[in-house]
Design a protein around this motif. Structure first.
Motif, PDB file in Angstrom:
ATOM      1  N   ALA A 191      49.353   9.062  54.574  1.00 60.24           N
ATOM      2  CA  ALA A 191      48.973  10.469  54.751  1.00 60.24           C
ATOM      3  C   ALA A 191      49.900  11.156  55.753  1.00 60.24           C
ATOM      4  N   ASP A 192      50.218  10.458  56.874  1.00 59.26           N
ATOM      5  CA  ASP A 192      51.123  11.032  57.869  1.00 59.26           C
ATOM      6  C   ASP A 192      52.501  11.262  57.276  1.00 59.26           C
ATOM      7  N   LEU A 193      53.000  10.280  56.518  1.00 61.15           N
ATOM      8  CA  LEU A 193      54.314  10.415  55.900  1.00 61.15           C
ATOM      9  C   LEU A 193      54.323  11.544  54.889  1.00 61.15           C
ATOM     10  N   SER A 194      53.292  11.616  54.068  1.00 58.84           N
ATOM     11  CA  SER A 194      53.225  12.664  53.056  1.00 58.84           C
ATOM     12  C   SER A 194      53.282  14.039  53.699  1.00 58.84           C
ATOM     13  N   GLU A 195      52.556  14.221  54.780  1.00 60.26           N
ATOM     14  CA  GLU A 195      52.551  15.513  55.472  1.00 60.26           C
ATOM     15  C   GLU A 195      53.937  15.849  56.020  1.00 60.26           C
ATOM     16  N   LYS A 196      54.641  14.870  56.552  1.00 64.24           N
ATOM     17  CA  LYS A 196      55.990  15.111  57.073  1.00 64.24           C
ATOM     18  C   LYS A 196      56.939  15.524  55.947  1.00 64.24           C
ATOM     19  N   TYR A 197      56.856  14.821  54.818  1.00 61.22           N
ATOM     20  CA  TYR A 197      57.729  15.164  53.700  1.00 61.22           C
ATOM     21  C   TYR A 197      57.414  16.553  53.160  1.00 61.22           C
ATOM     22  N   ILE A 198      56.149  16.869  53.095  1.00 63.21           N
ATOM     23  CA  ILE A 198      55.763  18.209  52.631  1.00 63.21           C
ATOM     24  C   ILE A 198      56.288  19.260  53.592  1.00 63.21           C
ATOM     25  N   ARG A 199      56.216  19.002  54.896  1.00 61.39           N
ATOM     26  CA  ARG A 199      56.722  19.950  55.895  1.00 61.39           C
ATOM     27  C   ARG A 199      58.235  20.133  55.751  1.00 61.39           C
ATOM     28  N   VAL A 200      58.961  19.027  55.552  1.00 63.79           N
ATOM     29  CA  VAL A 200      60.417  19.129  55.350  1.00 63.79           C
ATOM     30  C   VAL A 200      60.713  19.940  54.088  1.00 63.79           C
ATOM     31  N   PHE A 201      59.959  19.669  53.022  1.00 61.78           N
ATOM     32  CA  PHE A 201      60.165  20.408  51.774  1.00 61.78           C
ATOM     33  C   PHE A 201      59.925  21.899  51.994  1.00 61.78           C
ATOM     34  N   ARG A 202      58.820  22.248  52.631  1.00 59.67           N
ATOM     35  CA  ARG A 202      58.496  23.666  52.882  1.00 59.67           C
ATOM     36  C   ARG A 202      59.534  24.332  53.768  1.00 59.67           C
ATOM     37  N   ASP A 203      59.955  23.630  54.836  1.00 59.87           N
ATOM     38  CA  ASP A 203      60.909  24.211  55.783  1.00 59.87           C
ATOM     39  C   ASP A 203      62.265  24.476  55.143  1.00 59.87           C
ATOM     40  N   GLY A 204      62.660  23.620  54.200  1.00 57.58           N
ATOM     41  CA  GLY A 204      63.985  23.767  53.603  1.00 57.58           C
ATOM     42  C   GLY A 204      64.021  24.562  52.314  1.00 57.58           C
ATOM     43  N   PHE A 205      62.899  24.704  51.645  1.00 52.12           N
ATOM     44  CA  PHE A 205      62.833  25.346  50.329  1.00 52.12           C
ATOM     45  C   PHE A 205      63.119  26.851  50.406  1.00 52.12           C
ATOM     46  N   VAL A 206      63.955  27.336  49.467  1.00 52.39           N
ATOM     47  CA  VAL A 206      64.217  28.772  49.333  1.00 52.39           C
ATOM     48  C   VAL A 206      63.726  29.266  47.976  1.00 52.39           C
ATOM     49  N   SER A 207      64.173  28.626  46.898  1.00 49.83           N
ATOM     50  CA  SER A 207      63.765  29.052  45.551  1.00 49.83           C
ATOM     51  C   SER A 207      64.033  27.929  44.558  1.00 49.83           C
ATOM     52  N   MET A 208      63.554  28.125  43.329  1.00 49.66           N
ATOM     53  CA  MET A 208      63.857  27.157  42.270  1.00 49.66           C
ATOM     54  C   MET A 208      63.923  27.884  40.937  1.00 49.66           C
ATOM     55  N   ASP A 209      64.666  27.298  40.020  1.00 48.98           N
ATOM     56  CA  ASP A 209      64.808  27.834  38.676  1.00 48.98           C
ATOM     57  C   ASP A 209      65.077  26.653  37.750  1.00 48.98           C
ATOM     58  N   MET A 210      64.868  26.869  36.473  1.00 47.61           N
ATOM     59  CA  MET A 210      65.091  25.786  35.529  1.00 47.61           C
ATOM     60  C   MET A 210      66.059  26.201  34.436  1.00 47.61           C
ATOM     61  N   ALA A 211      66.759  25.224  33.903  1.00 47.80           N
ATOM     62  CA  ALA A 211      67.612  25.395  32.736  1.00 47.80           C
ATOM     63  C   ALA A 211      67.302  24.206  31.834  1.00 47.80           C
ATOM     64  N   GLN A 212      66.413  24.434  30.887  1.00 44.44           N
ATOM     65  CA  GLN A 212      65.909  23.354  30.031  1.00 44.44           C
ATOM     66  C   GLN A 212      65.223  22.307  30.904  1.00 44.44           C
ATOM     67  N   ASN A 213      65.744  21.081  30.887  1.00 47.87           N
ATOM     68  CA  ASN A 213      65.108  20.036  31.686  1.00 47.87           C
ATOM     69  C   ASN A 213      65.833  19.787  33.016  1.00 47.87           C
ATOM     70  N   ILE A 214      66.585  20.756  33.477  1.00 50.56           N
ATOM     71  CA  ILE A 214      67.249  20.670  34.778  1.00 50.56           C
ATOM     72  C   ILE A 214      66.545  21.634  35.724  1.00 50.56           C
ATOM     73  N   LEU A 215      66.055  21.102  36.836  1.00 53.82           N
ATOM     74  CA  LEU A 215      65.437  21.928  37.867  1.00 53.82           C
ATOM     75  C   LEU A 215      66.462  22.112  38.979  1.00 53.82           C
ATOM     76  N   VAL A 216      66.737  23.373  39.317  1.00 55.47           N
ATOM     77  CA  VAL A 216      67.674  23.689  40.393  1.00 55.47           C
ATOM     78  C   VAL A 216      66.870  24.253  41.556  1.00 55.47           C
ATOM     79  N   ILE A 217      66.967  23.594  42.688  1.00 66.53           N
ATOM     80  CA  ILE A 217      66.250  24.020  43.885  1.00 66.53           C
ATOM     81  C   ILE A 217      67.267  24.484  44.917  1.00 66.53           C
TER      82      ILE A 217
END
Length: 150
Positions: A69-95
């Motif tokens: 649970a502690d690790l999951s929260e840290k990873y989620i925080r890193v994801f949120r802190d670094g995330f700007v946007s995302m888009d897809m092109a077929q089965n390719i996700l660009v973050i």
């Protein structure tokens, strides 16, 4: 800045056998983070790093084992802190991420066990994820939106 620096600390200790705070400080300087000994010491404490003996009889920093649970929260925080946007092109996700955060966000994605992702490549501010299907890409995007929205 703190989350970027701490993500870099984790990246550095995972790639290199870092024995002292001075070595860690030098590596951070090489990566463009100007730090004091007190900052490095605080990061080590906050990240719950500990020293263990490596195979050669030297010491190295590793993260203390934490609950999932502690690790999951840290990873989620890193994801949120670094995330700007995302888009897809077929089965390719660009973050898109904050500059310099793509590798940390990609590592967070790996740790979040996104089974839809076959593999990913991270640059400086962009991650390209190969996803199994177009449908999986849409499902994954919905799930990641929920993570970013809290």
């Amino acid at each position: 800045m703190k989350s970027k620096r701490q993500a870099k600390v984790l990246e550095i200790i995972s790639k290199h056998n870092i024995e002292t705070q001075e070595e860690l400080s030098d590596r951070l300087e090489q990566e463009g983070f100007h730090v004091t000994q007190a900052t490095v010491s605080r990061d080590i404490r906050e990240l719950k790093l500990t020293k263990v003996a490596d195979g050669a009889g030297r010491q190295k920093y590793i993260p203390l084992m934490e609950s999932q649970a502690d690790l999951s929260e840290k990873y989620i925080r890193v994801f949120r802190d670094g995330f700007v946007s995302m888009d897809m092109a077929q089965n390719i996700l660009v973050i898109r991420t904050v500059s310099g955060m793509a590798m940390a966000v990609a590592a967070a994605l790996d740790a979040m066990d996104c089974h839809e992702i076959v593999g990913s490549i991270a640059g400086d501010d962009t991650i390209m994820c190969a996803v199994r299907t177009v449908e999986d890409t849409e499902i994954l995007m919905k799930r990641l939106r929920k993570v970013t929205e809290g």
